[in-house]
Design a protein around this motif. Structure first.
Motif, PDB file in Angstrom:
ATOM      1  N   LEU A 145      32.930  46.296  34.673  1.00  0.00           N
ATOM      2  CA  LEU A 145      33.448  44.991  35.098  1.00  0.00           C
ATOM      3  C   LEU A 145      33.464  43.999  33.941  1.00  0.00           C
ATOM      4  N   LEU A 146      32.425  44.017  33.130  1.00  0.00           N
ATOM      5  CA  LEU A 146      32.322  43.054  32.039  1.00  0.00           C
ATOM      6  C   LEU A 146      33.211  43.414  30.855  1.00  0.00           C
ATOM      7  N   GLU A 147      33.618  44.666  30.744  1.00  0.00           N
ATOM      8  CA  GLU A 147      34.481  45.090  29.635  1.00  0.00           C
ATOM      9  C   GLU A 147      35.952  44.765  29.873  1.00  0.00           C
ATOM     10  N   ARG A 148      36.308  44.350  31.087  1.00  0.00           N
ATOM     11  CA  ARG A 148      37.694  43.982  31.340  1.00  0.00           C
ATOM     12  C   ARG A 148      38.089  42.813  30.449  1.00  0.00           C
ATOM     13  N   SER A 149      39.371  42.705  30.156  1.00  0.00           N
ATOM     14  CA  SER A 149      39.832  41.646  29.249  1.00  0.00           C
ATOM     15  C   SER A 149      39.563  40.252  29.813  1.00  0.00           C
ATOM     16  N   GLN A 150      39.650  40.080  31.136  1.00  0.00           N
ATOM     17  CA  GLN A 150      39.380  38.779  31.749  1.00  0.00           C
ATOM     18  C   GLN A 150      37.921  38.613  32.138  1.00  0.00           C
ATOM     19  N   GLY A 151      37.093  39.635  31.888  1.00  0.00           N
ATOM     20  CA  GLY A 151      35.678  39.558  32.247  1.00  0.00           C
ATOM     21  C   GLY A 151      35.492  39.647  33.752  1.00  0.00           C
ATOM     22  N   SER A 167      33.630  37.322  37.091  1.00  0.00           N
ATOM     23  CA  SER A 167      32.872  36.157  37.532  1.00  0.00           C
ATOM     24  C   SER A 167      31.626  36.621  38.269  1.00  0.00           C
ATOM     25  N   LEU A 168      30.688  35.731  38.415  1.00  0.00           N
ATOM     26  CA  LEU A 168      29.445  36.050  39.115  1.00  0.00           C
ATOM     27  C   LEU A 168      29.744  36.477  40.548  1.00  0.00           C
ATOM     28  N   ASP A 169      30.667  35.781  41.203  1.00  0.00           N
ATOM     29  CA  ASP A 169      31.023  36.130  42.577  1.00  0.00           C
ATOM     30  C   ASP A 169      31.672  37.511  42.669  1.00  0.00           C
ATOM     31  N   GLU A 170      32.511  37.858  41.697  1.00  0.00           N
ATOM     32  CA  GLU A 170      33.146  39.173  41.690  1.00  0.00           C
ATOM     33  C   GLU A 170      32.114  40.290  41.527  1.00  0.00           C
ATOM     34  N   ILE A 171      31.143  40.076  40.666  1.00  0.00           N
ATOM     35  CA  ILE A 171      30.104  41.083  40.437  1.00  0.00           C
ATOM     36  C   ILE A 171      29.229  41.235  41.676  1.00  0.00           C
ATOM     37  N   VAL A 172      28.854  40.109  42.291  1.00  0.00           N
ATOM     38  CA  VAL A 172      28.027  40.138  43.498  1.00  0.00           C
ATOM     39  C   VAL A 172      28.726  40.934  44.594  1.00  0.00           C
ATOM     40  N   LYS A 173      30.019  40.704  44.747  1.00  0.00           N
ATOM     41  CA  LYS A 173      30.779  41.390  45.794  1.00  0.00           C
ATOM     42  C   LYS A 173      30.944  42.881  45.478  1.00  0.00           C
ATOM     43  N   ALA A 174      31.231  43.212  44.224  1.00  0.00           N
ATOM     44  CA  ALA A 174      31.478  44.607  43.849  1.00  0.00           C
ATOM     45  C   ALA A 174      30.209  45.461  43.917  1.00  0.00           C
ATOM     46  N   LEU A 175      29.083  44.916  43.487  1.00  0.00           N
ATOM     47  CA  LEU A 175      27.848  45.698  43.417  1.00  0.00           C
ATOM     48  C   LEU A 175      26.931  45.502  44.621  1.00  0.00           C
ATOM     49  N   GLU A 176      27.268  44.529  45.458  1.00  0.00           N
ATOM     50  CA  GLU A 176      26.432  44.183  46.613  1.00  0.00           C
ATOM     51  C   GLU A 176      25.017  43.811  46.181  1.00  0.00           C
ATOM     52  N   LYS A 236      26.415  42.644  23.520  1.00  0.00           N
ATOM     53  CA  LYS A 236      26.699  41.219  23.317  1.00  0.00           C
ATOM     54  C   LYS A 236      27.437  40.703  24.546  1.00  0.00           C
ATOM     55  N   VAL A 237      26.720  40.034  25.429  1.00  0.00           N
ATOM     56  CA  VAL A 237      27.304  39.499  26.652  1.00  0.00           C
ATOM     57  C   VAL A 237      27.386  37.987  26.513  1.00  0.00           C
ATOM     58  N   GLN A 238      28.591  37.458  26.708  1.00  0.00           N
ATOM     59  CA  GLN A 238      28.792  36.015  26.639  1.00  0.00           C
ATOM     60  C   GLN A 238      29.321  35.531  27.981  1.00  0.00           C
ATOM     61  N   SER A 239      29.189  34.231  28.194  1.00  0.00           N
ATOM     62  CA  SER A 239      29.729  33.660  29.421  1.00  0.00           C
ATOM     63  C   SER A 239      30.422  32.344  29.099  1.00  0.00           C
ATOM     64  N   LYS A 240      31.335  31.988  29.982  1.00  0.00           N
ATOM     65  CA  LYS A 240      31.992  30.691  29.854  1.00  0.00           C
ATOM     66  C   LYS A 240      32.268  30.171  31.255  1.00  0.00           C
ATOM     67  N   GLY A 257      34.554  29.974  38.295  1.00  0.00           N
ATOM     68  CA  GLY A 257      33.122  29.705  38.105  1.00  0.00           C
ATOM     69  C   GLY A 257      32.648  30.311  36.796  1.00  0.00           C
ATOM     70  N   ARG A 258      31.403  30.751  36.749  1.00  0.00           N
ATOM     71  CA  ARG A 258      30.839  31.354  35.539  1.00  0.00           C
ATOM     72  C   ARG A 258      31.408  32.755  35.367  1.00  0.00           C
ATOM     73  N   VAL A 259      31.997  33.020  34.176  1.00  0.00           N
ATOM     74  CA  VAL A 259      32.630  34.309  33.891  1.00  0.00           C
ATOM     75  C   VAL A 259      31.867  34.959  32.736  1.00  0.00           C
ATOM     76  N   TYR A 260      31.470  36.227  32.946  1.00  0.00           N
ATOM     77  CA  TYR A 260      30.736  36.997  31.945  1.00  0.00           C
ATOM     78  C   TYR A 260      31.654  38.061  31.364  1.00  0.00           C
ATOM     79  N   PHE A 261      31.469  38.371  30.064  1.00  0.00           N
ATOM     80  CA  PHE A 261      32.255  39.414  29.433  1.00  0.00           C
ATOM     81  C   PHE A 261      31.486  39.948  28.235  1.00  0.00           C
ATOM     82  N   ILE A 262      31.775  41.214  27.895  1.00  0.00           N
ATOM     83  CA  ILE A 262      31.126  41.861  26.763  1.00  0.00           C
ATOM     84  C   ILE A 262      32.032  41.701  25.556  1.00  0.00           C
ATOM     85  N   THR A 263      31.454  41.235  24.452  1.00  0.00           N
ATOM     86  CA  THR A 263      32.197  41.087  23.220  1.00  0.00           C
ATOM     87  C   THR A 263      31.837  42.225  22.263  1.00  0.00           C
ATOM     88  N   ALA A 264      32.726  42.505  21.334  1.00  0.00           N
ATOM     89  CA  ALA A 264      32.510  43.629  20.409  1.00  0.00           C
ATOM     90  C   ALA A 264      31.483  43.334  19.370  1.00  0.00           C
TER      91      ALA A 264
END
Length: 108
Positions: free
Chosen positions: A53-59, A61-70, A91-95, A101-108
């Motif tokens: 989920l975090l490796e996607r280009s758009q990262g 969001s916290l709500d998306e992760i909560v829903k996907a992983l329960e 390397k995990v960043q957020s914006k 809302g808060r969006v998390y993503f993995i950077t190279a």
């Protein structure tokens, strides 16, 4: 009636008892059968799903992760900080996004 008291143990007797309990030789060190590779989560585990989920280009969001992983939100934040950042060294960043809302993503 008179109370009977227990006889006091002598300090020398305690030292002798401890000396008898100590092993005479050390056991051989155990070998690890399958050494684990650090940084390699199992396939299709919740941790692997979180990384996808975090490796996607758009990262994600916290709500998306909560829903996907329960998971609950504090569990997601803990997994990102503990497992991904500290243990795996990713390397995990957020914006903050106004729509998502808060969006998390993995950077190279």
């Amino acid at each position: 009636m008179a109370k009977l008291s227990k006889p006091a143990k002598k300090p020398a007797a305690k030292a002798a008892a401890k000396a008898k309990k100590s092993p005479k030789s050390k056991p051989a060190a155990r070998k690890q059968a399958n050494p684990k590779k650090p940084g390699a989560p199992r396939e299709n585990s919740k941790q692997a799903q979180l990384i996808k989920l975090l490796e996607r280009s758009q990262g994600a969001s916290l709500d998306e992760i909560v829903k996907a992983l329960e998971w609950q939100a504090h569990t997601v934040r803990g997994a990102i900080a503990g497992a991904l950042k500290k243990k795996l060294g990713l390397k995990v960043q957020s914006k903050k996004d106004e729509r998502r809302g808060r969006v998390y993503f993995i950077t190279a």
